[in-house]
Design an enzyme around this catalytic site. Sequence first.
Site, PDB file in Angstrom:
ATOM      1  NE  ARG A 121      -4.092  -1.921   1.967  1.00  0.00           N
ATOM      2  CZ  ARG A 121      -4.055  -2.946   2.806  1.00  0.00           C
ATOM      3  NH1 ARG A 121      -3.140  -2.998   3.764  1.00  0.00           N
ATOM      4  NH2 ARG A 121      -4.928  -3.909   2.690  1.00  0.00           N
ATOM      5  CE  LYS A 143      -1.575  12.951 -15.518  1.00  0.00           C
ATOM      6  NZ  LYS A 143      -1.894  13.348 -16.908  1.00  0.00           N
ATOM      7  CD  GLU A 185       6.108  15.144 -23.893  1.00  0.00           C
ATOM      8  OE1 GLU A 185       5.532  16.079 -23.307  1.00  0.00           O
ATOM      9  OE2 GLU A 185       5.497  14.148 -24.313  1.00  0.00           O
ATOM     10  CE  LYS A 227       4.152  16.821 -15.040  1.00  0.00           C
ATOM     11  NZ  LYS A 227       4.322  15.570 -15.734  1.00  0.00           N
ATOM     12  CD  GLU A 237      -4.962  15.145 -16.927  1.00  0.00           C
ATOM     13  OE1 GLU A 237      -3.770  14.859 -16.740  1.00  0.00           O
ATOM     14  OE2 GLU A 237      -5.646  14.677 -17.840  1.00  0.00           O
ATOM     15  NE  ARG A 241      -0.523  16.247 -14.105  1.00  0.00           N
ATOM     16  CZ  ARG A 241       0.157  15.572 -13.199  1.00  0.00           C
ATOM     17  NH1 ARG A 241      -0.156  15.687 -11.932  1.00  0.00           N
ATOM     18  NH2 ARG A 241       1.147  14.771 -13.543  1.00  0.00           N
ATOM     19  CG  ASN A 245      -2.942  15.210 -21.316  1.00  0.00           C
ATOM     20  OD1 ASN A 245      -1.886  14.698 -20.956  1.00  0.00           O
ATOM     21  ND2 ASN A 245      -4.040  15.187 -20.571  1.00  0.00           N
ATOM     22  CG  HIS A 248       0.490  13.972 -24.888  1.00  0.00           C
ATOM     23  ND1 HIS A 248       1.108  15.146 -25.240  1.00  0.00           N
ATOM     24  CD2 HIS A 248       1.412  13.275 -24.161  1.00  0.00           C
ATOM     25  CE1 HIS A 248       2.340  15.168 -24.741  1.00  0.00           C
ATOM     26  NE2 HIS A 248       2.545  14.043 -24.083  1.00  0.00           N
ATOM     27  CG  HIS A 252      -1.460   9.031 -25.293  1.00  0.00           C
ATOM     28  ND1 HIS A 252      -2.037   9.504 -24.134  1.00  0.00           N
ATOM     29  CD2 HIS A 252      -0.131   9.156 -25.119  1.00  0.00           C
ATOM     30  CE1 HIS A 252      -1.076   9.888 -23.299  1.00  0.00           C
ATOM     31  NE2 HIS A 252       0.073   9.696 -23.881  1.00  0.00           N
ATOM     32  CG  HIS A 265       5.535   9.819 -25.340  1.00  0.00           C
ATOM     33  ND1 HIS A 265       4.172   9.591 -25.369  1.00  0.00           N
ATOM     34  CD2 HIS A 265       5.699  10.982 -24.661  1.00  0.00           C
ATOM     35  CE1 HIS A 265       3.552  10.569 -24.729  1.00  0.00           C
ATOM     36  NE2 HIS A 265       4.465  11.429 -24.297  1.00  0.00           N
TER      37      HIS A 265
HETATM   38  N1  GLY Z   1       2.525  14.029 -18.746  1.00  0.00           N
HETATM   39  C1  GLY Z   1       1.388  14.801 -18.476  1.00  0.00           C
HETATM   40  C2  GLY Z   1       1.131  14.992 -17.032  1.00  0.00           C
HETATM   41  O1  GLY Z   1       1.962  14.669 -16.210  1.00  0.00           O
HETATM   42  O2  GLY Z   1       0.088  15.496 -16.665  1.00  0.00           O
END
Ligand code: GLY
Length: 357
Positions: A121, A143, A185, A227, A237, A241, A245, A248, A252, A265
């Site tokens: 946990r 993330k 990026e 960031k 998010e 946030r 993306n 993306h 993706h 990526h």
């Molecule tokens: N890579 C996008 C984020 O961390 O929100």
Amino acid sequence: MAKVVVRVKSGSYPVITGSGIFERLGKAIRYYLGGERLCLVTDSGVEKYYLKMVQEMLEKEGYQVFPFVIAEGEGSKSLATVNSVYDFLILKRMDRASSLLALGGGVVGDLTGFVAATYLRGVAYAQVPTSLVAQVDASLGGKTGVNHKLGKNLIGAFYHPKVVYTDVQLLTTLPRRDFLSGLAEVVKYGAIWDEELFAFLEGNLPQILAYDKSALLRIVNSCCAIKAEIVKQDEREAGLRAVLNFGHTLGHALETMTGYQEYKHGEATSMGMGFAAQLSQTCGLLSSDEVKRLKTLLTRIGLSVELPDLPRKDYVRLLERDKKSRAGMVDFILIGPLGKATIHPLSITEIFAGWKG
Ligand code: GLY
């Protein structure tokens, strides 16, 4: 050495950046992570350059180190690999006072973070990113997770490291294709948030491509600061946030459609950004000159800005399954003017209206 602090509900943690700071890694890990037993997760590409060195540094700081090496590549970002790390941790009797260290790119970082979030946990972990994508994006913000065969990053958790320790000198051993892909990026941060950063990239690309230390530090520090600010405002998010993306959504989809094998990526993100910039112009947010600036910069890096001509229905199917999709509408990130991003709920028909494919 510079320090950006990521402030989140569960606490704050530093992102330490510099050039040639690797020799002090052991001391930083001892200070921020603590503990006695540590599982050092890396991949077969990074192992040959840094595993022995990092293991020795950590042992010098009194750690009992258990290295675990996964196969290089996006294919390892799976529940099967997560399971093999769990097996290893259980066999080595790692307890709650033990910790993990992710030494690698985004795959290693996301996977290790997810294991740390879920093993017993939750145990502490640190990020030591070795790829540009990981240094500017994946290693900070909490993330963590793995891919599912039906979609990228569908399994995961928000779980923050105790420290991120970034040395831009490590980028010199990164395969060139990964370095160029990572620059996508960086361009993203300029496009969504910081026109000055975008202009810096335009004006200093030759130095960046030649691994000039101060240029690399400038871009990595800017991206980390942006960031950290975004994550501080919207950790989970709920809104803002999502601007990270940009490019993306279709990127993706493309990665998933091609089994995570064909495109890096950043390469897929670059194509997604080309598409999203065009759509931003169609929606009246971005001028044709700005679309050209974005596409020119990405092209100068050596990245493609056009989505491959795969069947539209395949893109649509993936978009419908996207995490950001609800009742046929997708929260799509558009930019305009350059340096500012906004979130727009668009139907799939609206998204593809102007696409020739
Ligand atoms: N890579 C996008 C984020 O961390 O929100």
